[in-house]
Design a protein around this motif. Structure first.
Motif, PDB file in Angstrom:
ATOM      1  N   GLY A  20     -30.808  57.400  14.830  1.00  0.00           N
ATOM      2  CA  GLY A  20     -30.571  56.564  15.986  1.00  0.00           C
ATOM      3  C   GLY A  20     -29.683  55.358  15.695  1.00  0.00           C
ATOM      4  O   GLY A  20     -29.309  54.646  16.600  1.00  0.00           O
ATOM      5  N   GLN A  21     -29.340  55.140  14.449  1.00  0.00           N
ATOM      6  CA  GLN A  21     -28.464  54.025  14.125  1.00  0.00           C
ATOM      7  C   GLN A  21     -27.038  54.538  14.051  1.00  0.00           C
ATOM      8  O   GLN A  21     -26.738  55.472  13.333  1.00  0.00           O
ATOM      9  CB  GLN A  21     -28.866  53.386  12.799  1.00  0.00           C
ATOM     10  N   VAL A  22     -26.177  53.920  14.814  1.00  0.00           N
ATOM     11  CA  VAL A  22     -24.784  54.325  14.869  1.00  0.00           C
ATOM     12  C   VAL A  22     -23.950  53.138  14.420  1.00  0.00           C
ATOM     13  O   VAL A  22     -24.319  51.989  14.629  1.00  0.00           O
ATOM     14  CB  VAL A  22     -24.404  54.762  16.297  1.00  0.00           C
ATOM     15  N   THR A  23     -22.812  53.418  13.831  1.00  0.00           N
ATOM     16  CA  THR A  23     -21.981  52.339  13.312  1.00  0.00           C
ATOM     17  C   THR A  23     -20.685  52.202  14.089  1.00  0.00           C
ATOM     18  O   THR A  23     -20.300  53.078  14.857  1.00  0.00           O
ATOM     19  CB  THR A  23     -21.634  52.590  11.832  1.00  0.00           C
ATOM     20  N   PHE A  24     -20.020  51.097  13.866  1.00  0.00           N
ATOM     21  CA  PHE A  24     -18.645  50.901  14.290  1.00  0.00           C
ATOM     22  C   PHE A  24     -17.904  50.341  13.081  1.00  0.00           C
ATOM     23  O   PHE A  24     -18.511  49.832  12.142  1.00  0.00           O
ATOM     24  CB  PHE A  24     -18.540  49.966  15.505  1.00  0.00           C
ATOM     25  N   VAL A  25     -16.597  50.455  13.092  1.00  0.00           N
ATOM     26  CA  VAL A  25     -15.791  49.993  11.962  1.00  0.00           C
ATOM     27  C   VAL A  25     -14.879  48.874  12.433  1.00  0.00           C
ATOM     28  O   VAL A  25     -14.182  49.005  13.439  1.00  0.00           O
ATOM     29  CB  VAL A  25     -14.956  51.142  11.359  1.00  0.00           C
ATOM     30  N   ILE A  26     -14.907  47.775  11.693  1.00  0.00           N
ATOM     31  CA  ILE A  26     -13.997  46.668  11.941  1.00  0.00           C
ATOM     32  C   ILE A  26     -13.159  46.497  10.682  1.00  0.00           C
ATOM     33  O   ILE A  26     -13.691  46.504   9.574  1.00  0.00           O
ATOM     34  CB  ILE A  26     -14.752  45.375  12.319  1.00  0.00           C
ATOM     35  N   SER A  27     -11.854  46.416  10.856  1.00  0.00           N
ATOM     36  CA  SER A  27     -10.961  46.289   9.717  1.00  0.00           C
ATOM     37  C   SER A  27      -9.745  45.481  10.139  1.00  0.00           C
ATOM     38  O   SER A  27      -9.536  45.215  11.317  1.00  0.00           O
ATOM     39  CB  SER A  27     -10.533  47.664   9.212  1.00  0.00           C
ATOM     40  N   GLY A  28      -8.938  45.120   9.160  1.00  0.00           N
ATOM     41  CA  GLY A  28      -7.732  44.397   9.493  1.00  0.00           C
ATOM     42  C   GLY A  28      -7.045  43.765   8.310  1.00  0.00           C
ATOM     43  O   GLY A  28      -7.466  43.912   7.160  1.00  0.00           O
ATOM     44  N   THR A  29      -5.988  43.052   8.640  1.00  0.00           N
ATOM     45  CA  THR A  29      -5.202  42.317   7.662  1.00  0.00           C
ATOM     46  C   THR A  29      -4.903  40.938   8.231  1.00  0.00           C
ATOM     47  O   THR A  29      -4.478  40.826   9.382  1.00  0.00           O
ATOM     48  CB  THR A  29      -3.875  43.052   7.369  1.00  0.00           C
ATOM     49  N   ILE A  30      -5.154  39.921   7.429  1.00  0.00           N
ATOM     50  CA  ILE A  30      -4.877  38.543   7.842  1.00  0.00           C
ATOM     51  C   ILE A  30      -3.939  37.926   6.818  1.00  0.00           C
ATOM     52  O   ILE A  30      -4.308  37.736   5.663  1.00  0.00           O
ATOM     53  CB  ILE A  30      -6.172  37.716   7.949  1.00  0.00           C
ATOM     54  N   LYS A  31      -2.720  37.646   7.249  1.00  0.00           N
ATOM     55  CA  LYS A  31      -1.747  36.997   6.363  1.00  0.00           C
ATOM     56  C   LYS A  31      -2.048  35.499   6.325  1.00  0.00           C
ATOM     57  O   LYS A  31      -2.479  34.915   7.317  1.00  0.00           O
ATOM     58  CB  LYS A  31      -0.333  37.227   6.873  1.00  0.00           C
ATOM     59  N   ASN A  32      -1.797  34.888   5.206  1.00  0.00           N
ATOM     60  CA  ASN A  32      -1.964  33.435   5.020  1.00  0.00           C
ATOM     61  C   ASN A  32      -3.374  32.947   5.314  1.00  0.00           C
ATOM     62  O   ASN A  32      -3.561  31.846   5.840  1.00  0.00           O
ATOM     63  CB  ASN A  32      -0.959  32.655   5.873  1.00  0.00           C
ATOM     64  N   ALA A  33      -4.379  33.763   5.009  1.00  0.00           N
ATOM     65  CA  ALA A  33      -5.772  33.373   5.251  1.00  0.00           C
ATOM     66  C   ALA A  33      -6.162  32.231   4.315  1.00  0.00           C
ATOM     67  O   ALA A  33      -5.757  32.188   3.151  1.00  0.00           O
ATOM     68  CB  ALA A  33      -6.696  34.556   5.034  1.00  0.00           C
ATOM     69  N   SER A  34      -6.962  31.318   4.845  1.00  0.00           N
ATOM     70  CA  SER A  34      -7.390  30.161   4.057  1.00  0.00           C
ATOM     71  C   SER A  34      -8.745  30.385   3.385  1.00  0.00           C
ATOM     72  O   SER A  34      -9.199  29.539   2.636  1.00  0.00           O
ATOM     73  CB  SER A  34      -7.457  28.922   4.954  1.00  0.00           C
ATOM     74  N   THR A  35      -9.398  31.506   3.658  1.00  0.00           N
ATOM     75  CA  THR A  35     -10.704  31.795   3.077  1.00  0.00           C
ATOM     76  C   THR A  35     -10.697  33.176   2.431  1.00  0.00           C
ATOM     77  O   THR A  35      -9.750  33.940   2.598  1.00  0.00           O
ATOM     78  CB  THR A  35     -11.817  31.768   4.150  1.00  0.00           C
ATOM     79  N   ASP A  36     -11.773  33.478   1.719  1.00  0.00           N
ATOM     80  CA  ASP A  36     -11.883  34.790   1.089  1.00  0.00           C
ATOM     81  C   ASP A  36     -12.903  35.679   1.792  1.00  0.00           C
ATOM     82  O   ASP A  36     -13.245  36.748   1.309  1.00  0.00           O
ATOM     83  CB  ASP A  36     -12.216  34.660  -0.392  1.00  0.00           C
ATOM     84  N   THR A  37     -13.403  35.233   2.955  1.00  0.00           N
ATOM     85  CA  THR A  37     -14.327  36.039   3.756  1.00  0.00           C
ATOM     86  C   THR A  37     -13.973  35.930   5.232  1.00  0.00           C
ATOM     87  O   THR A  37     -13.373  34.961   5.677  1.00  0.00           O
ATOM     88  CB  THR A  37     -15.798  35.599   3.586  1.00  0.00           C
ATOM     89  N   VAL A  38     -14.375  36.941   5.953  1.00  0.00           N
ATOM     90  CA  VAL A  38     -14.258  36.955   7.409  1.00  0.00           C
ATOM     91  C   VAL A  38     -15.676  36.979   7.951  1.00  0.00           C
ATOM     92  O   VAL A  38     -16.483  37.812   7.542  1.00  0.00           O
ATOM     93  CB  VAL A  38     -13.479  38.195   7.894  1.00  0.00           C
ATOM     94  N   ARG A  39     -15.984  36.053   8.833  1.00  0.00           N
ATOM     95  CA  ARG A  39     -17.315  36.007   9.436  1.00  0.00           C
ATOM     96  C   ARG A  39     -17.299  36.822  10.719  1.00  0.00           C
ATOM     97  O   ARG A  39     -16.498  36.570  11.619  1.00  0.00           O
ATOM     98  CB  ARG A  39     -17.711  34.563   9.728  1.00  0.00           C
TER      99      ARG A  39
END
Length: 160
Positions: A20-39
């Protein structure tokens, strides 16, 4: 015999835990990011303010995460001061690309949730809000301004 019973029990626990647990996928590319994580914040139930926060590592400007989701949810992600938001459903995917120094003009979305993300981001970037404000001025000239605005918003909803 005991080992087989233990193995069968573990398999049953794993199967029932993931059923019953289904997933979704979030992905991407961020140029000039100021952090090392995406919240990534999932607002799964706005009535009781139930949300989850997931921190996705940003490696060489790219990120990707498969996230378990029970039903449709409002989602937003941010790195630094930049936000991208939208609506996501189980089995959806969204790929987000932008330059952190200029997200407003560099944002590119793709995937099955693209249209819902574009709609949400149009509101937040004031593209649709400016159109509604322009219609407000026209409505003030009408005999029934509320009806005019209501019809405009209704057609806007039907379009999106």
């Amino acid at each position: 015999m005991r080992n087989k019973l233990l193995l069968i029990s573990l398999i049953l626990l794993w199967v029932t835990g993931t059923y019953g647990q289904v997933t979704f996928v979030i992905s991407g590319t961020i140029k000039n990011a100021s952090t090392d994580t995406v919240r990534v914040v999932l607002n799964e139930n706005t009535v009781v303010r139930q949300s989850r926060t997931i921190y996705v590592p940003l490696v060489n400007g790219s990120f990707s995460q498969s996230i378990v989701l029970a039903g449709p949810s409002y989602i937003y992600l941010n790195e630094g001061t930049n936000y991208v938001n939208g609506f996501i459903e189980p089995r959806d995917n969204i790929h987000i690309v932008y330059d952190a120094k200029d997200p407003g003009t560099s944002l590119v979305l793709s995937g099955s949730a693209k249209e819902r993300f574009e709609w949400c981001n149009a509101w937040t970037s004031a593209k649709l809000l400016d159109q509604v404000k322009a219609q407000r001025e026209i409505a003030r000239q009408k005999a029934y301004p509320f009806d005019y605005i209501f019809n405009y918003l209704d057609s806007l909803q039907a379009h999106f």
